[in-house]
Scaffold this active site. Structure first.
Site, PDB file in Angstrom:
ATOM      1  N   GLY A 240      33.539  22.302  41.214  1.00 57.32           N
ATOM      2  CA  GLY A 240      32.886  21.014  41.411  1.00 57.32           C
ATOM      3  C   GLY A 240      33.773  19.828  41.082  1.00 57.32           C
ATOM      4  O   GLY A 240      34.794  19.946  40.401  1.00 57.32           O
ATOM      5  N   HIS A 241      33.364  18.669  41.546  1.00 61.08           N
ATOM      6  CA  HIS A 241      34.175  17.457  41.418  1.00 61.08           C
ATOM      7  C   HIS A 241      34.407  17.091  39.956  1.00 61.08           C
ATOM      8  O   HIS A 241      33.522  17.191  39.107  1.00 61.08           O
ATOM      9  CB  HIS A 241      33.561  16.288  42.190  1.00 61.08           C
ATOM     10  CG  HIS A 241      32.172  15.922  41.785  1.00 61.08           C
ATOM     11  ND1 HIS A 241      31.538  14.812  42.254  1.00 61.08           N
ATOM     12  CD2 HIS A 241      31.295  16.508  40.951  1.00 61.08           C
ATOM     13  CE1 HIS A 241      30.339  14.722  41.734  1.00 61.08           C
ATOM     14  NE2 HIS A 241      30.167  15.744  40.939  1.00 61.08           N
ATOM     15  N   GLY A 242      35.646  16.703  39.681  1.00 61.08           N
ATOM     16  CA  GLY A 242      36.006  16.276  38.344  1.00 61.08           C
ATOM     17  C   GLY A 242      36.191  17.411  37.360  1.00 61.08           C
ATOM     18  O   GLY A 242      36.380  17.162  36.166  1.00 61.08           O
TER      19      GLY A 242
END
Length: 336
Positions: A240-242
């Site tokens: 997932g992002h980040g």
């Protein structure tokens, strides 16, 4: 290849006929005459006594068996190297296929191979000895290191950065938009309640990372998503992002990391493990298959189940769970 020559190549101690010939490799259950096999899992030790293989790679302390043995500290690793001896991967000559689209502003390193219908966007920097196969797309401002290898239909989105010796298997996606939406309240937003958050940050893969088929490493909304050097991402994994993934970590098939997850170095997340957002998994931790991790995991421990708990505690709990019908019957009998 003779057994003596093979033993020398693999750094193994040979017990058996040094002139016996090996022509290929196979698993312990299928191996026949002329084939090399291995035993790294005690589950298959009994089969080694009856194998028809030309030789078996085993640990130094493995008991004597009728078949010749090549004794080495890590039979599985030695077998992996033996595969390379007997199997020649396709070679890709340097050059750009006439159907490939390469932007004029792109910088292509020495000896690169760019296959049919590949697209290399504006201001891309492609390192030396790269192999970009058919239908791969590198968006604008992508940077790769040397010996980048992208199999057909892999995609790297804008501004993403990849180190040396990165491999993308078929359909791997690096830098797609993270799943970020803000709720809009009020009747005027009916039908469009979710406002898309711009995913402005890049995804970064350090040296020697491999991303396997149809896995996705999402870009960050701000900052970056980073996968550390030597880590391996299996098929159908979602990062997932980040999120950050440390060095030499394994994310096995169908693992899912929610946004802003921090996974340490030398971690193993087995198949279908899920980690909730903003959680930290410490260095050296292991999560067994299908574990659900809703909170932080301490370094060096093994967890199982959902919510994930220490593995030995989980094993005891499962044993008790399986006995619940019996326990209920005993309690009812005592109460009567």
């Amino acid at each position: 290849m003779t057994l003596s020559a093979l033993a020398e190549r693999l750094g193994a101690h040979l017990t058996g006929d040094p002139e016996a010939l090996v022509k290929g490799v196979a698993g312990i259950e299928e191996a026949g005459p002329g084939e090399l096999t291995f035993v790294a899992n005690p589950k298959y030790a009994a089969q080694a006594r009856y194998t028809a293989a030309a030789a078996v790679l085993v640990e130094p302390e493995f008991p004597e068996i009728p078949a010749p043995t090549l004794r080495v500290a890590n039979p599985y690793l030695a077998f992996a190297r033996a595969i390379e001896i007997f199997y020649s991967a396709p070679a890709y000559v340097p050059g750009i296929h006439p159907t490939a689209v390469v932007a004029e502003t792109a910088r292509i390193g020495a000896n690169a191979h760019i296959g049919a219908y590949a697209v290399i966007g504006e201001h891309v920097i492609l390192g030396d000895d790269a192999v970009v196969l058919s239908h791969v797309v590198l968006y604008p401002h992508v940077r790769t290191g040397d010996r980048f290898f992208a199999h057909a239909h892999a995609v790297v989105r804008e501004h993403c950065r990849l180190g040396d010796d990165v491999t993308l298997q078929n359909g791997a996606i690096v830098g797609a938009d993270g799943f970020g939406f803000a709720r809009q309240h009020g009747k005027e937003f009916a039908g469009r309640a979710w406002y898309k958050i711009r995913q402005s940050g890049a995804a970064v893969l350090e040296d020697s990372v491999e991303v396997q088929a149809n896995a996705c490493i999402d870009r960050a909304s701000i900052g970056e998503t980073r996968v550390g050097s030597g880590s391996k991402i299996d098929n159908l994994v979602q990062v997932g992002h980040g999120s950050t993934v440390g060095r030499d970590t394994l994310l096995c098939a169908q693992v899912g990391l929610a946004g802003s997850t921090a996974v340490g170095n030398n971690v193993i997340l087995a198949g279908q493990v899920g980690v909730a957002g903003h959680c930290t998994v410490g260095d050296g931790a292991i999560a067994t298959a299908q574990s659900g991790i809703p909170g932080d995991v301490a370094p060096g421990i093994t967890v199982s189940g959902y919510p994930a708990i220490e593995n030995r505690q989980w094993l005891r709990s499962v044993a008790i769970f399986n006995r619940l019908p019996e326990i209920v019957r005993q309690l009812k009998a005592k109460s009567e």
